[in-house]
Design a protein around this motif. Structure first.
Motif, PDB file in Angstrom:
ATOM      1  N   ILE A  65       0.828  -1.209   0.000  1.00 31.13           N
ATOM      2  CA  ILE A  65       0.000   0.000   0.000  1.00 31.13           C
ATOM      3  C   ILE A  65       0.862   1.258   0.000  1.00 31.13           C
ATOM      4  N   VAL A  99       0.305   4.121  -2.713  1.00 29.43           N
ATOM      5  CA  VAL A  99      -0.030   5.495  -2.330  1.00 29.43           C
ATOM      6  C   VAL A  99       1.034   6.466  -2.840  1.00 29.43           C
ATOM      7  N   VAL A 120     -11.020   4.448   0.747  1.00 32.30           N
ATOM      8  CA  VAL A 120     -10.676   3.062   1.045  1.00 32.30           C
ATOM      9  C   VAL A 120     -11.947   2.219   1.073  1.00 32.30           C
ATOM     10  N   TYR A 146     -12.996  -1.656   2.006  1.00 27.98           N
ATOM     11  CA  TYR A 146     -12.331  -2.749   2.689  1.00 27.98           C
ATOM     12  C   TYR A 146     -13.308  -3.793   3.223  1.00 27.98           C
ATOM     13  N   THR A 173      -3.237   1.988   4.787  1.00 24.52           N
ATOM     14  CA  THR A 173      -3.523   3.149   3.942  1.00 24.52           C
ATOM     15  C   THR A 173      -3.419   4.437   4.739  1.00 24.52           C
ATOM     16  N   GLU A 174      -3.949   4.430   5.944  1.00 27.29           N
ATOM     17  CA  GLU A 174      -3.874   5.626   6.794  1.00 27.29           C
ATOM     18  C   GLU A 174      -2.424   5.998   7.081  1.00 27.29           C
ATOM     19  N   PRO A 222      -7.782   9.369   4.508  1.00 30.02           N
ATOM     20  CA  PRO A 222      -8.791   8.869   3.556  1.00 30.02           C
ATOM     21  C   PRO A 222      -9.966   9.830   3.451  1.00 30.02           C
ATOM     22  N   VAL A 252      -8.412   2.730  -2.756  1.00 29.90           N
ATOM     23  CA  VAL A 252      -7.624   1.585  -2.300  1.00 29.90           C
ATOM     24  C   VAL A 252      -8.614   0.493  -1.904  1.00 29.90           C
TER      25      VAL A 252
END
Length: 360
Positions: free
Chosen positions: A129, A133, A147, A149, A162-163, A173, A202
């Motif tokens: 990720i 990113v 995102v 998920y 991701t964060e 996000p 994502v």
């Protein structure tokens, strides 16, 4: 274990909504194991893999693992598939002091805190990720990232990854949407993300849910950059999307299966395809299958280094002794004291007219 065989055990999804992943993983691994056994085995012992279907269900995985350890008396566990399933068995692994070699998951929970019994081969989701990113923000100049998920350990790990990656660029996000594992209920999550006007999404899910999300998004004239982590099952995602999937990006943790512009194919890939064609002539090569094949190569390498006097402690010592080992994929394998992940490289692919192609 006996004088004639080494029993290893695997619980993985062989049917249901993640069945493609487990089937590919198993075929890839068995392609190498069958080749080793045909050549006489490891120091006179054949490898016997006992595979049990868990349907990507943590409770079934727990039951299967208890059976493998207590009844089947396996030497080690091997090639488990999925974060929620693998995380569920960690107490059993620690209690039995049994090695688990090669997991089709990049979850941080299997890497932190460090545990020598958990022998990760692939790069982590955080690494995948972070690379994606960076591509979105630095190369594509996108700053509105949502995102989507799966609402379980797998999805939460990808969301957190991701964060963390976005924090590097002082971003968060722009929206979050989720679905329940084992369902295709993506509509509510999709609605949230469409309303955010995200430029990129994502996606931390499996092929069925992610394919439906992308298809519905495009039907609603919403076409951001769609990005999936490797666990999605990229070949099956591409098959389900067809032309609708054009431009979808997927990171991989093993190299592309195709030849380069000069027509050359990596020797490790050529050997995988050769062994797969020999033992599973009706199967198509895949990234997941290659991952299973490499897991089996690493298992066999460690068993070989142990010699005839094999136990779990010597096996773990053998794993730790592997440094800069050439798998023929231009990505040296290294473990060592405190390092229980063998590979770190991340590769980019995209769907182009229904096929997966490498990105430069």
């Amino acid at each position: 274990m006996s004088d004639q065989e080494i029993r290893i055990g695997s619980s993985l999804a062989l049917a249901g909504h993640a069945g493609y992943l487990g089937t590919q993983m198993l075929q890839g691994a068995m392609s190498y194991i069958d080749a080793v056994n045909a050549a006489g085995g490891i120091h006179g012992r054949k490898i016997r893999l006992i595979a049990m279907d868990d349907g990507y269900d943590p409770t079934r995985c727990l039951y299967n693992t208890q059976t493998l350890i207590l009844e089947k008396k396996v030497f080690c566990l091997f090639s488990y598939v999925g974060t929620p399933t693998t995380v569920r068995i960690l107490p059993l692994v620690n209690e039995a002091h049994i090695p688990l070699v090669g997991m089709l998951t990049g979850a941080n929970r299997l890497r932190t805190p460090k545990n020598p019994l958990l022998i990760n081969v692939r790069a982590s989701y955080y690494q995948e990720i972070a690379a994606a990113v960076a591509m979105m923000v630095q190369e594509k100049k996108l700053d509105r990232v949502a995102v989507f998920y799966q609402y379980d350990e797998y999805g939460f790990d990808g969301l957190r990854g991701t964060e963390i990656a976005l924090e590097t660029y002082q971003l968060k996000p722009i929206a979050k949407g989720s679905y329940l594992r084992g369902t295709l209920d993506v509509e509510t999550g999709l609605e949230k993300i469409i309303s955010s006007h995200a430029q990129a999404v994502v996606m931390i899910g499996t092929y069925g849910a992610c394919a439906k999300f992308i298809r519905l998004a495009k039907e609603n004239n919403f076409s951001p950059l769609f990005y999936n982590v490797s666990f999605v099952g990229s070949a099956e995602l591409a098959r389900r999307l067809g032309r609708v999937g054009h431009g979808v990006v997927i990171t991989q943790v093993v190299p592309p299966l195709t030849a380069d512009k000069a027509g050359k194919m990596l020797p490790g890939i050529k050997q995988y395809i050769k062994d797969l064609n020999r033992w599973y002539p009706d199967a198509a090569p895949s990234f997941v299958g290659l991952e299973g094949y490499l897991n089996a190569r690493i298992l066999a390498l460690a068993l070989e280094r142990c010699g005839r006097h094999l136990d779990r402690n010597t096996f773990l010592t053998a794993i730790a002794s592997i440094r800069d080992y050439d798998l023929g994929i231009e990505n040296p394998l290294s473990f060592g004291h405190g390092d229980y992940q063998g590979l770190d490289r991340v590769y980019f692919t995209k769907i182009d007219h229904g096929k997966l192609v490498p990105l430069p």
